[in-house]
Design an enzyme around this catalytic site. Structure first.
Site, PDB file in Angstrom:
ATOM      1  N   TYR A  63     -23.267  36.898  13.312  1.00 25.63           N
ATOM      2  CA  TYR A  63     -21.641  37.643  13.309  1.00 25.63           C
ATOM      3  C   TYR A  63     -21.675  38.363  13.848  1.00 25.63           C
ATOM      4  O   TYR A  63     -20.567  38.687  14.603  1.00 25.63           O
ATOM      5  CB  TYR A  63     -21.090  37.345  11.233  1.00 25.63           C
ATOM      6  CG  TYR A  63     -20.902  38.431  10.838  1.00 25.63           C
ATOM      7  CD1 TYR A  63     -19.885  39.525  10.954  1.00 25.63           C
ATOM      8  CD2 TYR A  63     -21.715  39.546   9.659  1.00 25.63           C
ATOM      9  CE1 TYR A  63     -19.251  40.275  10.289  1.00 25.63           C
ATOM     10  CE2 TYR A  63     -21.811  40.779   9.931  1.00 25.63           C
ATOM     11  CZ  TYR A  63     -20.530  41.223   9.457  1.00 25.63           C
ATOM     12  OH  TYR A  63     -20.099  41.951   8.886  1.00 25.63           O
ATOM     13  N   HIS A 111      -9.824  36.945  -2.030  1.00 26.44           N
ATOM     14  CA  HIS A 111     -10.690  36.419  -1.427  1.00 26.44           C
ATOM     15  C   HIS A 111     -11.250  37.691  -0.203  1.00 26.44           C
ATOM     16  O   HIS A 111     -12.222  38.343  -0.546  1.00 26.44           O
ATOM     17  CB  HIS A 111     -11.057  35.274  -0.936  1.00 26.44           C
ATOM     18  CG  HIS A 111     -12.305  35.208   0.034  1.00 26.44           C
ATOM     19  ND1 HIS A 111     -12.861  34.886  -0.123  1.00 26.44           N
ATOM     20  CD2 HIS A 111     -12.533  35.351   1.649  1.00 26.44           C
ATOM     21  CE1 HIS A 111     -14.594  35.191   0.669  1.00 26.44           C
ATOM     22  NE2 HIS A 111     -13.658  34.450   1.742  1.00 26.44           N
TER      23      HIS A 111
END
Ligand code: MN
Length: 422
Positions: A251, A140
């Site tokens: 973010y 991932h």
């Protein structure tokens, strides 16, 4: 360690459907609501066994449990007694359910102790105090690095040295079955133009598991890696929803915030680490070697098959990813050792997400970001529509189970429907 309740030859007098997630060797703990009242139960086949009734009838008398410990709306009080007590309760429940035991079966009105799962409502099993989300699947992290940075330097320099994580939001963790509204927020779809506000357009799931802790270390006290599993009571399936477009804009530099805290969903049964003992496997070789406080011995990874399906409104579901918990680079013991190495205190009922779990094949990816490769590879649905991300009316369903030599220990499912933005 021999755990009596794990004996694969055990059979129950409760009928267990073929391929049930809940044979007598599982016995996960949860909170159910029946006749308007929440209390603790154990899953067996298609049924829920009422633990508060067992205690009231004196069937758990030899276990020195506090009065009414199961007559509670959450399991925190029970989990706080620790894993040895949890093990004793699970072994005793196993005895009561074994085919040759009639203490419970022949002497009590089963209609008030054993309920159909389909006729009760499953609730949040614990009150979660603190929630950490890790990022521990190499595939991932590699996929995301390839998409947003550079395939040659996909993993950040720290990734193989630190089980990377962040502190999430506990208040919006909810149980399976509760629909959620598409979140709204700031996005910046075009670099040349100002940010806009509106419904998230890139809504995504994250296929994860989570573990729930018991006991406390105390502020300033680290939990060493070899003791970490003493504090890991059990696991649930975890859909850690993500608003990718909001995330991309917000973010920097402090990390996940409103893209991650609108809802995260768990399956209702806490499958004990004890029940998962037969499914331990070796983890991947960690190279470069990790620092001493993260080094471990033995098998600390688990072979648990995971799947995620999308069910468009009024249509059949389609499984869009198959993964496995064994693809974790960092195991739970390492995560908890890292979490506490600075003296951070954990408490009973804390939850720790694995991070999205992706396997090496493209059919094993654990988010739509990866499955559709940032929207460039849409997935076709049974009703003829396509998905790059999750649409209003879609239900996302995650399932998981471990299987070995005919023994199947399952988690049930976590299922969440997406409603239009408010
Ligand atoms: Mn996550």
């Amino acid at each position: 360690m021999e755990i009596a309740a794990n004996d694969p030859s055990l059979k129950s007098w409760v009928e267990i459907p073929v391929d049930s997630d809940f044979p007598i060797q599982n016995l996960p703990f949860g909170i159910f609501k029946e006749n308007g009242k929440k209390r603790a139960g154990v899953a067996i086949g298609d049924k829920v066994l009422d633990l508060s009734a067992l205690q009231e009838y004196g069937l758990l008398n030899d276990l020195s449990l506090p009065n009414k410990v199961f007559d509670q709306e959450v399991l925190n009080g029970f989990l706080h007694l620790g894993k040895p007590t949890g093990r004793k309760v699970r072994n005793r429940v196993s005895e009561l359910l074994q085919e040759n035991n009639d203490e419970l079966r022949s002497h009590y009105a089963l209609g008030s102790i054993l309920f159909d799962q389909s006729k009760v409502k499953m609730c949040m099993p614990v009150q979660i105090g603190d929630y950490t989300d890790f990022y521990s699947s190499e595939q991932h992290a590699f996929n995301v690095g390839c998409m947003f940075r550079d395939p040659k330097n996909a993993l950040m320099p720290n990734w193989k040295h630190i089980p990377v994580g962040y502190h999430g939001r506990a208040s919006s963790i909810i149980e399976s079955g509760i629909p959620i509204h598409r979140p709204k927020g700031q996005q910046k779809p075009n670099d040349e133009e100002p940010a806009v506000f509106g419904p998230c357009k890139l809504l995504d799931f994250e296929l994860e598991t989570a573990f729930i802790t018991c006991g406390e270390n105390g502020l300033g006290e680290a939990i060493p890696v070899e003791k970490a599993e003493d504090h890991i009571f059990g696991m649930v399936l975890f859909n850690d929803w993500s608003a990718r477009d909001i995330q991309k804009w917000e973010y920097v530099p402090l990390g996940p915030f409103l893209a991650k805290n609108f809802a995260s969903c768990i399956s209702p049964w806490i499958v004990t680490l004890d029940a998962l003992e037969p499914f331990r496997i070796e983890g991947p070789k960690q190279d470069p070697p990790v620092l001493p406080y993260l080094q471990y011995e033995g098998e600390k990874h688990f072979d648990i098959e995971l799947e995620v399906a999308i069910k468009p409104e009024g249509s059949e579901e389609k499984v869009v990813g198959h993964s496995n918990f064994k693809y974790m680079y960092w195991n739970m013991a390492q995560q908890l050792a890292h979490q506490t190495v600075n003296g951070c205190n954990i408490r009973t009922g804390d939850m720790y997400g694995s991070g999205t779990i992706s396997g090496p094949e493209s059919s094993q990816f654990g988010s739509m970001l990866e499955i559709s490769w940032k929207g460039t590879k849409p997935v076709s649905m049974p009703d003829g529509s396509e998905r790059k991300f999750i649409l209003d009316g879609d239900t996302v369903i995650m399932r998981g189970h471990a299987k070995h030599n005919g023994l199947r220990i399952g988690f049930g499912e976590v299922s969440t429907k997406i409603l239009p933005a408010k």
